[in-house]
Write a protein that holds these residues in place. Structure first.
Motif, PDB file in Angstrom:
ATOM      1  N   TRP A   1       0.784  -1.229   0.000  1.00 38.91           N
ATOM      2  CA  TRP A   1       0.000   0.000   0.000  1.00 38.91           C
ATOM      3  C   TRP A   1       0.822   1.289   0.000  1.00 38.91           C
ATOM      4  O   TRP A   1       0.264   2.378  -0.135  1.00 38.91           O
ATOM      5  N   ALA A   2       2.150   1.214   0.148  1.00 46.89           N
ATOM      6  CA  ALA A   2       2.931   2.449   0.280  1.00 46.89           C
ATOM      7  C   ALA A   2       4.249   2.410  -0.483  1.00 46.89           C
ATOM      8  O   ALA A   2       4.834   1.348  -0.692  1.00 46.89           O
ATOM      9  N   GLN A   3       4.684   3.596  -0.883  1.00 45.30           N
ATOM     10  CA  GLN A   3       5.957   3.781  -1.571  1.00 45.30           C
ATOM     11  C   GLN A   3       6.806   4.787  -0.799  1.00 45.30           C
ATOM     12  O   GLN A   3       6.276   5.728  -0.210  1.00 45.30           O
ATOM     13  N   ARG A   4       8.100   4.598  -0.845  1.00 48.14           N
ATOM     14  CA  ARG A   4       9.049   5.501  -0.189  1.00 48.14           C
ATOM     15  C   ARG A   4       9.946   6.111  -1.253  1.00 48.14           C
ATOM     16  O   ARG A   4      10.458   5.413  -2.116  1.00 48.14           O
ATOM     17  N   GLY A   5      10.115   7.426  -1.181  1.00 52.47           N
ATOM     18  CA  GLY A   5      10.949   8.131  -2.143  1.00 52.47           C
ATOM     19  C   GLY A   5      12.275   8.513  -1.516  1.00 52.47           C
ATOM     20  O   GLY A   5      12.326   8.994  -0.383  1.00 52.47           O
ATOM     21  N   PHE A   6      13.342   8.300  -2.275  1.00 55.97           N
ATOM     22  CA  PHE A   6      14.673   8.612  -1.771  1.00 55.97           C
ATOM     23  C   PHE A   6      15.558   9.066  -2.922  1.00 55.97           C
ATOM     24  O   PHE A   6      15.209   8.918  -4.089  1.00 55.97           O
ATOM     25  N   CYS A   7      16.708   9.627  -2.590  1.00 54.76           N
ATOM     26  CA  CYS A   7      17.658  10.025  -3.616  1.00 54.76           C
ATOM     27  C   CYS A   7      18.568   8.843  -3.927  1.00 54.76           C
ATOM     28  O   CYS A   7      19.218   8.302  -3.031  1.00 54.76           O
ATOM     29  N   SER A   8      18.612   8.458  -5.187  1.00 55.39           N
ATOM     30  CA  SER A   8      19.436   7.312  -5.584  1.00 55.39           C
ATOM     31  C   SER A   8      20.922   7.669  -5.616  1.00 55.39           C
ATOM     32  O   SER A   8      21.754   6.778  -5.716  1.00 55.39           O
ATOM     33  N   ARG A   9      21.249   8.934  -5.512  1.00 56.53           N
ATOM     34  CA  ARG A   9      22.664   9.353  -5.517  1.00 56.53           C
ATOM     35  C   ARG A   9      23.258   9.420  -4.116  1.00 56.53           C
ATOM     36  O   ARG A   9      24.322   8.883  -3.873  1.00 56.53           O
ATOM     37  N   CYS A  10      22.591  10.111  -3.198  1.00 53.13           N
ATOM     38  CA  CYS A  10      23.153  10.279  -1.852  1.00 53.13           C
ATOM     39  C   CYS A  10      22.460   9.419  -0.797  1.00 53.13           C
ATOM     40  O   CYS A  10      22.946   9.307   0.319  1.00 53.13           O
ATOM     41  N   GLY A  11      21.313   8.827  -1.145  1.00 53.20           N
ATOM     42  CA  GLY A  11      20.611   7.935  -0.236  1.00 53.20           C
ATOM     43  C   GLY A  11      19.661   8.608   0.744  1.00 53.20           C
ATOM     44  O   GLY A  11      19.105   7.939   1.609  1.00 53.20           O
ATOM     45  N   SER A  12      19.442   9.902   0.650  1.00 55.46           N
ATOM     46  CA  SER A  12      18.554  10.601   1.581  1.00 55.46           C
ATOM     47  C   SER A  12      17.139  10.034   1.543  1.00 55.46           C
ATOM     48  O   SER A  12      16.557   9.863   0.481  1.00 55.46           O
ATOM     49  N   SER A  13      16.597   9.745   2.719  1.00 59.85           N
ATOM     50  CA  SER A  13      15.211   9.301   2.874  1.00 59.85           C
ATOM     51  C   SER A  13      14.337  10.546   2.862  1.00 59.85           C
ATOM     52  O   SER A  13      14.478  11.406   3.727  1.00 59.85           O
ATOM     53  N   LEU A  14      13.413  10.652   1.895  1.00 60.08           N
ATOM     54  CA  LEU A  14      12.704  11.906   1.687  1.00 60.08           C
ATOM     55  C   LEU A  14      11.191  11.843   1.819  1.00 60.08           C
ATOM     56  O   LEU A  14      10.588  12.691   2.465  1.00 60.08           O
ATOM     57  N   PHE A  15      10.536  10.848   1.170  1.00 61.01           N
ATOM     58  CA  PHE A  15       9.085  10.880   1.009  1.00 61.01           C
ATOM     59  C   PHE A  15       8.422   9.538   1.308  1.00 61.01           C
ATOM     60  O   PHE A  15       9.049   8.484   1.205  1.00 61.01           O
ATOM     61  N   TRP A  16       7.143   9.603   1.597  1.00 55.63           N
ATOM     62  CA  TRP A  16       6.273   8.440   1.733  1.00 55.63           C
ATOM     63  C   TRP A  16       4.952   8.818   1.093  1.00 55.63           C
ATOM     64  O   TRP A  16       4.497   9.959   1.225  1.00 55.63           O
ATOM     65  N   ARG A  17       4.326   7.861   0.374  1.00 55.78           N
ATOM     66  CA  ARG A  17       3.012   8.110  -0.226  1.00 55.78           C
ATOM     67  C   ARG A  17       2.265   6.795  -0.367  1.00 55.78           C
ATOM     68  O   ARG A  17       2.862   5.715  -0.388  1.00 55.78           O
ATOM     69  N   LEU A  18       0.933   6.903  -0.475  1.00 55.13           N
ATOM     70  CA  LEU A  18       0.104   5.728  -0.703  1.00 55.13           C
ATOM     71  C   LEU A  18       0.275   5.281  -2.155  1.00 55.13           C
ATOM     72  O   LEU A  18       0.215   6.104  -3.076  1.00 55.13           O
ATOM     73  N   ALA A  19       0.476   4.007  -2.373  1.00 59.90           N
ATOM     74  CA  ALA A  19       0.711   3.483  -3.725  1.00 59.90           C
ATOM     75  C   ALA A  19      -0.507   3.645  -4.625  1.00 59.90           C
ATOM     76  O   ALA A  19      -0.381   3.949  -5.806  1.00 59.90           O
ATOM     77  N   GLU A  20      -1.700   3.442  -4.074  1.00 57.52           N
ATOM     78  CA  GLU A  20      -2.928   3.523  -4.863  1.00 57.52           C
ATOM     79  C   GLU A  20      -3.348   4.957  -5.164  1.00 57.52           C
ATOM     80  O   GLU A  20      -4.118   5.195  -6.083  1.00 57.52           O
ATOM     81  N   GLN A  21      -2.858   5.909  -4.377  1.00 54.37           N
ATOM     82  CA  GLN A  21      -3.219   7.322  -4.542  1.00 54.37           C
ATOM     83  C   GLN A  21      -1.976   8.197  -4.443  1.00 54.37           C
ATOM     84  O   GLN A  21      -1.877   9.061  -3.561  1.00 54.37           O
ATOM     85  N   PRO A  22      -0.996   8.030  -5.328  1.00 45.71           N
ATOM     86  CA  PRO A  22       0.262   8.777  -5.198  1.00 45.71           C
ATOM     87  C   PRO A  22       0.100  10.286  -5.309  1.00 45.71           C
ATOM     88  O   PRO A  22       0.938  11.034  -4.822  1.00 45.71           O
ATOM     89  N   GLU A  23      -0.979  10.724  -5.922  1.00 42.98           N
ATOM     90  CA  GLU A  23      -1.207  12.163  -6.050  1.00 42.98           C
ATOM     91  C   GLU A  23      -2.050  12.724  -4.908  1.00 42.98           C
ATOM     92  O   GLU A  23      -2.350  13.910  -4.886  1.00 42.98           O
ATOM     93  N   GLY A  24      -2.434  11.879  -3.953  1.00 45.80           N
ATOM     94  CA  GLY A  24      -3.295  12.323  -2.864  1.00 45.80           C
ATOM     95  C   GLY A  24      -2.574  13.088  -1.777  1.00 45.80           C
ATOM     96  O   GLY A  24      -2.934  14.203  -1.438  1.00 45.80           O
ATOM     97  N   MET A  25      -1.550  12.495  -1.212  1.00 47.89           N
ATOM     98  CA  MET A  25      -0.790  13.155  -0.155  1.00 47.89           C
ATOM     99  C   MET A  25       0.663  12.740  -0.254  1.00 47.89           C
ATOM    100  O   MET A  25       0.991  11.667  -0.751  1.00 47.89           O
ATOM    101  N   LEU A  26       1.518  13.605   0.202  1.00 46.21           N
ATOM    102  CA  LEU A  26       2.946  13.331   0.212  1.00 46.21           C
ATOM    103  C   LEU A  26       3.436  13.582   1.625  1.00 46.21           C
ATOM    104  O   LEU A  26       3.221  14.658   2.183  1.00 46.21           O
ATOM    105  N   ILE A  27       4.052  12.575   2.205  1.00 42.57           N
ATOM    106  CA  ILE A  27       4.648  12.713   3.528  1.00 42.57           C
ATOM    107  C   ILE A  27       6.121  13.025   3.288  1.00 42.57           C
ATOM    108  O   ILE A  27       6.818  12.291   2.605  1.00 42.57           O
ATOM    109  N   VAL A  28       6.591  14.137   3.852  1.00 42.12           N
ATOM    110  CA  VAL A  28       7.939  14.635   3.588  1.00 42.12           C
ATOM    111  C   VAL A  28       8.739  14.633   4.885  1.00 42.12           C
ATOM    112  O   VAL A  28       8.250  15.108   5.923  1.00 42.12           O
ATOM    113  N   SER A  29       9.957  14.139   4.831  1.00 43.81           N
ATOM    114  CA  SER A  29      10.833  14.203   5.999  1.00 43.81           C
ATOM    115  C   SER A  29      11.018  15.668   6.389  1.00 43.81           C
ATOM    116  O   SER A  29      11.422  16.494   5.564  1.00 43.81           O
TER     117      SER A  29
END
Length: 146
Positions: A73-101
């Motif tokens: 149900w969820a996806q995590r967004g990160f930087c593939s270059r430096c590895g920073s943990s940045l975002f979380w979002r619902l997989a079924e509604q990626p445009e609904g809300m964005l959880i930001v570190s």
């Protein structure tokens, strides 16, 4: 202009190396602390994050942005270059809300703690000295409709 647009602050953020750079609308200057095992493994500790309306996100640089499907149900967004943990979002509604570190935001120091989530998953080795609400996994899943 909607009410959320009129009351939201636009805040710039980025990863450690700058390969992911963004601006988000922040309706409230509050953050949550997530104690789930996945957030702790992903970020190296409890994740402190801000809820932002995803459609209002402005991607200034997304060269390093990678999304990982951590649960069904969820996806995590990160930087593939430096590895920073940045975002979380619902997989079924990626445009609904964005959880930001909160620590990826340039102006994250003025945020107040709102609540703890996955409080029943917090290990005994640390604790927060506050009286903010504690929300269990079951309570959060119900809130998210999962």
């Amino acid at each position: 202009m909607s009410e959320s647009e009129s009351t939201a602050d636009r805040i710039h953020g980025q990863c450690l190396c700058g390969a992911v750079e963004f601006a988000v609308d922040v309706p409230e200057r509050t953050y949550s602390v997530c104690h789930c095992g996945l957030c702790r493994r992903w970020s190296g500790g409890p994740l402190m994050s801000v809820h932002c309306p995803a459609p209002d996100t402005e991607w200034l640089n997304d060269e390093g942005l990678t999304w990982f499907q951590g649960t069904p149900w969820a996806q995590r967004g990160f930087c593939s270059r430096c590895g920073s943990s940045l975002f979380w979002r619902l997989a079924e509604q990626p445009e609904g809300m964005l959880i930001v570190s909160v620590d990826a935001l340039d102006d994250g120091g003025e945020f107040a703690l709102d609540r703890h989530i996955y409080s029943d998953a917090k290990p005994d080795r640390y604790d927060f000295a506050d009286d903010r609400p504690r929300v269990t996994e079951a309570e959060l899943m119900k809130e998210l409709g999962l």
